[in-house]
Every structure is written in structure tokens, then in C-alpha cells.
Design an enzyme around this catalytic site. Structure first.
Site, mmCIF file in Angstrom:
data_model
loop_
_atom_site.group_PDB
_atom_site.id
_atom_site.type_symbol
_atom_site.label_atom_id
_atom_site.label_comp_id
_atom_site.label_asym_id
_atom_site.label_seq_id
_atom_site.Cartn_x
_atom_site.Cartn_y
_atom_site.Cartn_z
ATOM 1 N N ASP A 112 0.627 -1.412 0.163
ATOM 2 C CA ASP A 112 -0.153 0.074 0.414
ATOM 3 C C ASP A 112 1.378 1.394 0.273
ATOM 4 O O ASP A 112 1.821 1.155 0.475
ATOM 5 C CB ASP A 112 -0.812 -0.147 1.134
ATOM 6 N N GLY A 113 0.741 2.207 -0.451
ATOM 7 C CA GLY A 113 0.996 3.211 -0.534
ATOM 8 C C GLY A 113 1.549 4.463 -1.978
ATOM 9 O O GLY A 113 2.127 5.203 -1.728
ATOM 10 N N ARG A 161 0.214 7.460 -2.525
ATOM 11 C CA ARG A 161 0.788 8.530 -2.093
ATOM 12 C C ARG A 161 1.914 9.049 -2.701
ATOM 13 O O ARG A 161 2.880 10.318 -2.812
ATOM 14 C CB ARG A 161 0.799 8.117 -0.577
ATOM 15 N N ASN A 195 -10.447 -3.581 -5.465
ATOM 16 C CA ASN A 195 -9.716 -2.364 -6.780
ATOM 17 C C ASN A 195 -10.342 -1.526 -8.281
ATOM 18 O O ASN A 195 -10.570 -0.501 -8.814
ATOM 19 C CB ASN A 195 -8.225 -2.887 -6.895
ATOM 20 N N ARG A 211 -12.010 2.256 -8.979
ATOM 21 C CA ARG A 211 -10.967 2.606 -8.356
ATOM 22 C C ARG A 211 -11.012 3.151 -10.448
ATOM 23 O O ARG A 211 -11.902 2.872 -11.229
ATOM 24 C CB ARG A 211 -9.063 2.708 -8.283
HETATM 25 C C1 FPP Z 1 -2.043 0.245 -3.188
HETATM 26 O O1 FPP Z 1 -1.665 1.237 -3.532
HETATM 27 C C2 FPP Z 1 -1.168 -0.899 -4.341
HETATM 28 C C3 FPP Z 1 -2.877 -1.509 -5.264
HETATM 29 C C4 FPP Z 1 -4.126 -1.194 -5.416
HETATM 30 C C5 FPP Z 1 -1.857 -2.150 -6.821
HETATM 31 C C6 FPP Z 1 -0.278 -2.392 -5.817
HETATM 32 C C7 FPP Z 1 0.327 -3.308 -7.980
HETATM 33 C C8 FPP Z 1 1.105 -3.226 -8.050
HETATM 34 C C9 FPP Z 1 2.648 -2.601 -6.822
HETATM 35 C C10 FPP Z 1 2.010 -3.171 -9.239
HETATM 36 C C11 FPP Z 1 1.492 -4.691 -9.729
HETATM 37 C C12 FPP Z 1 2.027 -5.685 -9.601
HETATM 38 C C13 FPP Z 1 2.485 -6.516 -10.319
HETATM 39 C C14 FPP Z 1 1.986 -7.828 -9.533
HETATM 40 C C15 FPP Z 1 3.262 -6.612 -10.729
HETATM 41 P P1 FPP Z 1 -2.948 2.584 -3.579
HETATM 42 O O2 FPP Z 1 -3.130 2.547 -4.349
HETATM 43 O O3 FPP Z 1 -3.714 2.244 -2.279
HETATM 44 O O4 FPP Z 1 -2.014 3.486 -2.626
HETATM 45 P P2 FPP Z 1 -2.462 5.091 -1.591
HETATM 46 O O5 FPP Z 1 -2.850 4.332 -0.082
HETATM 47 O O6 FPP Z 1 -1.109 5.286 -1.720
HETATM 48 O O7 FPP Z 1 -3.471 5.467 -2.796
#
Ligand code: FPP
Length: 231
Positions: free
Chosen positions: A18-19, A22, A66, A69
């Protein structure tokens, strides 16, 4: 780097990455850039875990929630995922990592489903495991398992039956779940499997996570007294 001392390293570590959003915002970049940085970090951390002797890593790449989004962001994550599938077999060869996908695949097009199966087949003989949770929801996983058992004619089930039937039936439950990004919740991740997992939360945003912080959490894990409900 942590020593591969017997008993020190957990067998299975799971990550809630997560993150990313941000991280990008802090740099005045679009959220998609955060996911790109997150995908790069994911490869680094998975390899590091393999190098210190962790046998299995699970990552939460995309949840069933997700999809809510903005389309542009969903498309960017799916694009990264497809790019990644194409390089996974070669990328993890040196580290002897097989790749499994957990989650509901029915949403993916036939080509993507075929690629996912190909990666699983081509890496099947390797000795470490990476589980990528994609279109994954912990409750859905349990409900799917129950429905599958009903379809198989079962009228009574045990914990062992559910454990066998869930998507990740082939791997042991996680010893540690690490969530980056400061939120203190599981967000529908590995609900069945997390019963005895040690939970770790860090403010560090996923793309900023360093191997040293993972090592330090593993050292803390080792010091925690795991009693499994006993005394
Ligand atoms: C959460 O951060 C992250 C996700 C929902 C997506 C994670 C995906 C990847 C790391 C890349 C794709 C994966 C692979 C296996 C290639 P957020 O967007 O919720 O962050 P925030 O809380 O700061 O908004």
C-alpha cells in the site's frame, strides 16, 4: 543482510503493497507512476526474501474492491500486471521462484488466462513460491471454497477441507503479514490464512520500502513469542 540461520527466517511472508498513490502524489506525479514504482519494488523485495531464505511470498496486487478505482488507474495496474506476466518466468529463474496466481480469474480475457497458466506451468518445478493475489478477496475465496465443496457433494466440512479448497491450498499459511502505507487493517487479504500470522504495519510507502526494513521486521518477528493459543 539477515543470516539464513535455521529458524530465524519465516517460511512465508505476505505483503499488502500500500502507498503507491501517495508516493506518486508526493512527487506531483500521476498515481500510475506510483504503481510503476510499486511494481519495480515488488520484484526487488520478492528477490530479497528469496535470498534470505523465505520459501514463500504472497503479494496483494489487486483486490476485488480495486475495480472501483478510476478506469485509467485500473488499466495501468492491469497493464503492469500483463507486462509482468511476460517477464516473470525469466526474471525469477535465478532465484528458483515458481509463480502462482490466487484470486478469481474469470474476469480476465482468454489470452491473459492462458499466459497466467503458462507462467505457472513453466515455473512449476522451482523450489520457492511467489503467490500473486490478483482480483483477490478473502471472503470471496472462502465462499468459493464452500460452493466448490457443495458442488462436490459435501454436506459437512472440516477446517482441513476449507484449507485444501481455498485458492492458496498448495502453500502453508503466512507467518508474517506486512502492510506498508500506514493503514492498520487487513482489507480482505488472506482472511482464512491469517489466523495465526504475526502482523506488521509500517508508515513507509510501498515504493520506499527497503530490504533493511524487511529484515528488521523479520528480526522482530523472531523475537515475538508465538504461542498458537497455548501458554
Ligand atoms: C495500493 O496502493 C496498491 C495497489 C492497489 C496496487 C498494487 C500494484 C502494484 C504494486 C503493481 C502491479 C503488481 C504486479 C504484481 C506487477 P494505493 O494505490 O492504494 O496507494 P495509496 O493508499 O497511497 O493511494
Amino acid at each position: 543482510m539477515l543470516k539464513k540461520e535455521e529458524g530465524l527466517v519465516p517460511k512465508h511472508v505476505a505483503f499488502i503493497m500500500d502507498g503507491n498513490g501517495r508516493w506518486a502524489k508526493k512527487r506531483l506525479q500521476p498515481r500510475e507512476q506510483g504503481h510503476r514504482a510499486g511494481a519495480k519494488k515488488f520484484k526487488e523485495i520478492v528477490k530479497h526474501c528469496a535470498e534470505i531464505g523465505v520459501e514463500c511470498v504472497t503479494v496483494y496486487a489487486f483486490s476485488t474492491e480495486n475495480w472501483k478505482r478510476p478506469k485509467r488507474e485500473v488499466d495501468a495496474i492491469m497493464q503492469l500486471f500483463r507486462e509482468y506476466i511476460r517477464e516473470a518466468v525469466q526474471d525469477f529463474e535465478k532465484n528458483d521462484i515458481r509463480v502462482l496466481f490466487i484470486g478469481n480469474r474469470s474476469v480476465f480475457d482468454d489470452e491473459t488466462k492462458k499466459e497466467m497458466k503458462k507462467v505457472e506451468d513453466l515455473t512449476a518445478d522451482r523450489h520457492k513460491t511467489l503467490c500473486i493475489a490478483i482480483n483477490y478477496g478473502g471472503r470471496a475465496e472462502i465462499v468459493d471454497a464452500v460452493n466448490q465443496m457443495i458442488a462436490n457433494g459435501k454436506t459437512f466440512v472440516t477446517e482441513e477441507d476449507v484449507t485444501r479448497e481455498i485458492y492458496s491450498g498448495a502453500v502453508p499459511p503466512p507467518d508474517m503479514i506486512i502492510r506498508t502505507g500506514g493503514e492498520i487493517r487487513l482489507s480482505n487479504f488472506l482472511l482464512w490464512q491469517s489466523a495465526y500470522a504475526e502482523l506488521f504495519f509500517t508508515e513507509t510507502l510501498w515504493p520506499d520500502l527497503q530490504n533493511e526494513e524487511v529484515d528488521s521486521m523479520i528480526e522482530t518477528y523472531y523475537q515475538r513469542n508465538r504461542r498458537y493459543g497455548g501458554v
